[in-house]
Scaffold this active site. Structure first.
Site, PDB file in Angstrom:
ATOM      1  N   ASP A  15       0.713  -1.152  -0.009  1.00 39.10           N
ATOM      2  CA  ASP A  15       0.010   0.073  -0.074  1.00 39.10           C
ATOM      3  C   ASP A  15       0.852   1.262  -0.177  1.00 39.10           C
ATOM      4  O   ASP A  15       2.259   1.202   0.570  1.00 39.10           O
ATOM      5  CB  ASP A  15      -0.932  -0.132   1.240  1.00 39.10           C
ATOM      6  CG  ASP A  15      -2.017   0.977   1.156  1.00 39.10           C
ATOM      7  OD1 ASP A  15      -2.332   1.575   0.026  1.00 39.10           O
ATOM      8  OD2 ASP A  15      -2.700   1.289   2.250  1.00 39.10           O
ATOM      9  N   ASN A  54     -10.174  -3.102  -7.144  1.00 38.96           N
ATOM     10  CA  ASN A  54      -9.311  -2.298  -7.982  1.00 38.96           C
ATOM     11  C   ASN A  54     -10.057  -1.886  -9.475  1.00 38.96           C
ATOM     12  O   ASN A  54      -9.361  -0.842  -9.893  1.00 38.96           O
ATOM     13  CB  ASN A  54      -7.963  -2.503  -8.242  1.00 38.96           C
ATOM     14  CG  ASN A  54      -7.143  -2.581  -6.675  1.00 38.96           C
ATOM     15  OD1 ASN A  54      -6.332  -2.904  -6.576  1.00 38.96           O
ATOM     16  ND2 ASN A  54      -7.680  -1.567  -5.822  1.00 38.96           N
TER      17      ASN A  54
END
Length: 241
Positions: free
Chosen positions: A16, A64
């Site tokens: 991340d 995503n």
């Protein structure tokens, strides 16, 4: 390199912070994703040096796909470039590549690259490197349930061991340590069945900045944990409250 013991057999990482890394530098988000992808090679080397046998990287979730089309297409292109650049080197090192997730949503050219990389490395006996791409923990569990139903397994036969054999990670041990970069503390739909007893570690380092120092800190923190798997301390030690 510090001697650290015990070491995890399987480390899973939620990578991340690529977008924030780019924004801090006034760069487009894709520049962050590219920097993050460039970091993968170094991270694999570091964990391999420590003797970690299984490494799983969360690269692209089922959610995503909701990102802007330009970013999604850029991520797909970056993955294709990474496969072209890294597969031969990983094969030479004896690493085995695995894919966790679906492949039917990938462009045909990329899907072909993934399959060829898996085929090339399938007999290797070094580090097992799993890339979770188009992966979602809930989707994985639902797919396992569907396959069990299709196989007409009776309810009485369904155990945790049997169910685990229907997951993408059927022949991969459960993670001992889950690392999340970027300072957040959540699973984000990652290996939600497999991480029931994993140790968690969060670092403020954004993924492109995550390196040897941060790996060492995470492994030292892991070595200091006491893993009980729901049990109590050994006799003679203080009991859990």
């Amino acid at each position: 390199m510090k001697k650290i013991s015990p070491l995890p057999n399987h480390v899973a990482i939620i990578m991340d912070g690529n977008g924030r890394w780019a924004e801090k530098r006034g760069l487009p988000r894709l520049a962050g994703h590219r920097a993050g992808t460039d970091n993968v090679h170094r991270i694999v080397e570091y964990f391999d040096d420590y003797g970690v046998k299984y490494l799983t990287l969360y690269a692209f979730s089922t959610e995503n796909w909701r990102r802007p089309l330009e970013e999604v297409n850029g991520l797909l292109n970056i993955l294709a470039q990474m496969i072209d650049r890294e597969t031969r080197a990983l094969h030479k090192k004896g690493a085995r590549l695995r894919h966790l997730g679906k492949t039917d949503g990938l462009p045909p050219v990329l899907r072909d690259k993934v399959q060829k990389a898996l085929e090339l490395t399938k007999s290797n006996t070094g580090m097992n490197l799993s890339i979770a791409f188009d992966y979602g923990g809930r989707a994985e569990i639902l797919e396992a349930v569907r396959r069990i139903i299709r196989d007409r397994i009776s309810p009485e036969e369904i155990t945790e061991t049997l169910f685990s054999r229907y997951l993408y990670t059927a022949d991969v041990p459960e993670p001992d340590l889950v690392i999340r970069t970027g300072g957040e503390i959540r699973l984000s739909n990652f290996l939600i069945w497999q991480t029931a007893y994993s140790e968690f570690y969060s670092t403020l380092a954004l993924w492109p900045d995550f390196g040897k120092k941060e790996i060492e800190e995470a492994l030292i923190a892991y070595s200091q944990r006491e893993r009980r798997f729901g049990g109590l301390k050994a006799e003679g030690e203080a009991k859990e409250g």
